[in-house]
Design a protein around this motif. Structure first.
Motif, PDB file in Angstrom:
ATOM      1  N   UNK A   8      -1.296 -13.630  -2.247  1.00  0.00           N
ATOM      2  CA  UNK A   8      -1.388 -12.182  -2.346  1.00  0.00           C
ATOM      3  C   UNK A   8      -1.381 -11.789  -3.811  1.00  0.00           C
ATOM      4  N   UNK A   9      -2.391 -11.052  -4.199  1.00  0.00           N
ATOM      5  CA  UNK A   9      -2.498 -10.552  -5.558  1.00  0.00           C
ATOM      6  C   UNK A   9      -2.074  -9.082  -5.529  1.00  0.00           C
ATOM      7  N   UNK A  10      -1.051  -8.747  -6.310  1.00  0.00           N
ATOM      8  CA  UNK A  10      -0.503  -7.389  -6.337  1.00  0.00           C
ATOM      9  C   UNK A  10      -0.679  -6.766  -7.703  1.00  0.00           C
ATOM     10  N   UNK A  11      -0.869  -5.469  -7.721  1.00  0.00           N
ATOM     11  CA  UNK A  11      -0.944  -4.760  -8.988  1.00  0.00           C
ATOM     12  C   UNK A  11      -1.163  -3.282  -8.759  1.00  0.00           C
ATOM     13  N   UNK A  12      -1.146  -2.537  -9.833  1.00  0.00           N
ATOM     14  CA  UNK A  12      -1.424  -1.106  -9.748  1.00  0.00           C
ATOM     15  C   UNK A  12      -2.915  -0.890  -9.942  1.00  0.00           C
ATOM     16  N   UNK A  13      -3.546  -0.150  -9.030  1.00  0.00           N
ATOM     17  CA  UNK A  13      -4.987   0.090  -9.154  1.00  0.00           C
ATOM     18  C   UNK A  13      -5.306   0.919 -10.398  1.00  0.00           C
ATOM     19  N   UNK A  14      -6.473   0.654 -10.981  1.00  0.00           N
ATOM     20  CA  UNK A  14      -6.915   1.407 -12.159  1.00  0.00           C
ATOM     21  C   UNK A  14      -7.362   2.816 -11.790  1.00  0.00           C
ATOM     22  N   UNK A  15      -7.766   2.993 -10.532  1.00  0.00           N
ATOM     23  CA  UNK A  15      -8.237   4.320 -10.119  1.00  0.00           C
ATOM     24  C   UNK A  15      -7.675   4.665  -8.751  1.00  0.00           C
ATOM     25  N   UNK A  16      -7.754   5.924  -8.427  1.00  0.00           N
ATOM     26  CA  UNK A  16      -7.260   6.408  -7.137  1.00  0.00           C
ATOM     27  C   UNK A  16      -8.159   5.903  -6.008  1.00  0.00           C
ATOM     28  N   UNK A  17      -7.535   5.494  -4.928  1.00  0.00           N
ATOM     29  CA  UNK A  17      -8.304   5.031  -3.778  1.00  0.00           C
ATOM     30  C   UNK A  17      -8.888   6.231  -3.040  1.00  0.00           C
ATOM     31  N   UNK A  18     -10.145   6.133  -2.600  1.00  0.00           N
ATOM     32  CA  UNK A  18     -10.740   7.253  -1.858  1.00  0.00           C
ATOM     33  C   UNK A  18     -10.071   7.399  -0.495  1.00  0.00           C
ATOM     34  N   UNK A  19     -10.050   8.616  -0.001  1.00  0.00           N
ATOM     35  CA  UNK A  19      -9.480   8.870   1.317  1.00  0.00           C
ATOM     36  C   UNK A  19     -10.331   8.193   2.383  1.00  0.00           C
ATOM     37  N   UNK A  20      -9.670   7.676   3.400  1.00  0.00           N
ATOM     38  CA  UNK A  20     -10.388   7.030   4.498  1.00  0.00           C
ATOM     39  C   UNK A  20     -11.100   8.051   5.370  1.00  0.00           C
ATOM     40  N   UNK A  21     -12.169   7.624   6.002  1.00  0.00           N
ATOM     41  CA  UNK A  21     -12.919   8.486   6.914  1.00  0.00           C
ATOM     42  C   UNK A  21     -12.823   7.865   8.298  1.00  0.00           C
ATOM     43  N   UNK A  22     -11.938   8.400   9.101  1.00  0.00           N
ATOM     44  CA  UNK A  22     -11.742   7.836  10.433  1.00  0.00           C
ATOM     45  C   UNK A  22     -12.071   8.861  11.507  1.00  0.00           C
ATOM     46  N   UNK A  23     -12.605   8.340  12.590  1.00  0.00           N
ATOM     47  CA  UNK A  23     -12.873   9.180  13.745  1.00  0.00           C
ATOM     48  C   UNK A  23     -11.560   9.394  14.497  1.00  0.00           C
ATOM     49  N   UNK A  24     -11.489  10.466  15.257  1.00  0.00           N
ATOM     50  CA  UNK A  24     -10.342  10.710  16.105  1.00  0.00           C
ATOM     51  C   UNK A  24     -10.312   9.618  17.170  1.00  0.00           C
ATOM     52  N   UNK A  70       0.836  -1.208   0.000  1.00  0.00           N
ATOM     53  CA  UNK A  70       0.000   0.000   0.000  1.00  0.00           C
ATOM     54  C   UNK A  70       0.871   1.259   0.000  1.00  0.00           C
ATOM     55  N   UNK A  71       1.948   1.244   0.804  1.00  0.00           N
ATOM     56  CA  UNK A  71       2.824   2.424   0.880  1.00  0.00           C
ATOM     57  C   UNK A  71       3.525   2.696  -0.450  1.00  0.00           C
ATOM     58  N   UNK A  72       3.649   1.668  -1.287  1.00  0.00           N
ATOM     59  CA  UNK A  72       4.275   1.817  -2.606  1.00  0.00           C
ATOM     60  C   UNK A  72       3.261   2.149  -3.698  1.00  0.00           C
ATOM     61  N   UNK A  73       2.000   2.321  -3.298  1.00  0.00           N
ATOM     62  CA  UNK A  73       0.962   2.653  -4.263  1.00  0.00           C
ATOM     63  C   UNK A  73       0.390   1.448  -4.988  1.00  0.00           C
ATOM     64  N   UNK A  74       0.678   0.264  -4.482  1.00  0.00           N
ATOM     65  CA  UNK A  74       0.150  -0.956  -5.095  1.00  0.00           C
ATOM     66  C   UNK A  74      -1.193  -1.321  -4.492  1.00  0.00           C
ATOM     67  N   UNK A  75      -2.016  -1.948  -5.287  1.00  0.00           N
ATOM     68  CA  UNK A  75      -3.230  -2.561  -4.778  1.00  0.00           C
ATOM     69  C   UNK A  75      -2.875  -3.996  -4.420  1.00  0.00           C
ATOM     70  N   UNK A  76      -3.396  -4.476  -3.329  1.00  0.00           N
ATOM     71  CA  UNK A  76      -3.085  -5.853  -2.907  1.00  0.00           C
ATOM     72  C   UNK A  76      -4.335  -6.477  -2.311  1.00  0.00           C
ATOM     73  N   UNK A  77      -4.487  -7.757  -2.572  1.00  0.00           N
ATOM     74  CA  UNK A  77      -5.651  -8.505  -2.102  1.00  0.00           C
ATOM     75  C   UNK A  77      -5.166  -9.803  -1.494  1.00  0.00           C
ATOM     76  N   UNK A  78      -5.589 -10.080  -0.262  1.00  0.00           N
ATOM     77  CA  UNK A  78      -5.231 -11.309   0.451  1.00  0.00           C
ATOM     78  C   UNK A  78      -6.348 -12.305   0.206  1.00  0.00           C
ATOM     79  N   UNK A  79      -6.000 -13.437  -0.356  1.00  0.00           N
ATOM     80  CA  UNK A  79      -7.022 -14.432  -0.675  1.00  0.00           C
ATOM     81  C   UNK A  79      -6.660 -15.786  -0.072  1.00  0.00           C
TER      82      UNK A  79
END
Length: 100
Positions: free
Chosen positions: A67-83, A32-41
């Motif tokens: 683990x399936x790795x790749x570059x996402x086709x679109x930008x990931x939306x920003x997370x919405x987290x509570x403090x 994720x920190x490298x901008x990759x999309x990853x899926x644990x299956x």
């Protein structure tokens, strides 16, 4: 990713599984920190004895994840987290750590 439990009696298989799961999580975070999309299956492929043979695992060994790795086709939306203060309860004030 798979686990091959040690034959040593002092090594707990449960802890070896936990170590592999922790490494999987670290790989997810690194990807994720490298901008990759990853899926644990897991699923059927992980529980197939032919997969264990293919990866050279013994009868005690287990495949725990693909683990399936790749570059996402679109930008990931920003997370919405509570403090954290909105979702954290500090239990030290409730006597749990009181020395008798």
């Amino acid at each position: 990713m798979g686990v091959e439990p040690s034959e040593k009696s002092r090594v707990m298989a449960k802890e070896e599984h936990a170590a592999v799961y922790a490494s999987i999580q670290n790989m997810l975070l690194a990807a994720h920190s490298l901008g990759l999309g990853v899926f644990w299956r897991t699923g059927e492929a992980c529980y197939n004895t032919r997969i264990n043979e293919l990866f050279g695992l013994s009868e005690k060994g287990e495949m725990l994840a693909f683990l399936y790795l790749g570059y996402p086709k679109k930008e990931m939306p920003a997370g919405k987290r509570k403090h954290y203060s909105e979702v954290t309860t500090w239990i030290k004030d409730k006597g749990f750590f009181h020395k008798a």
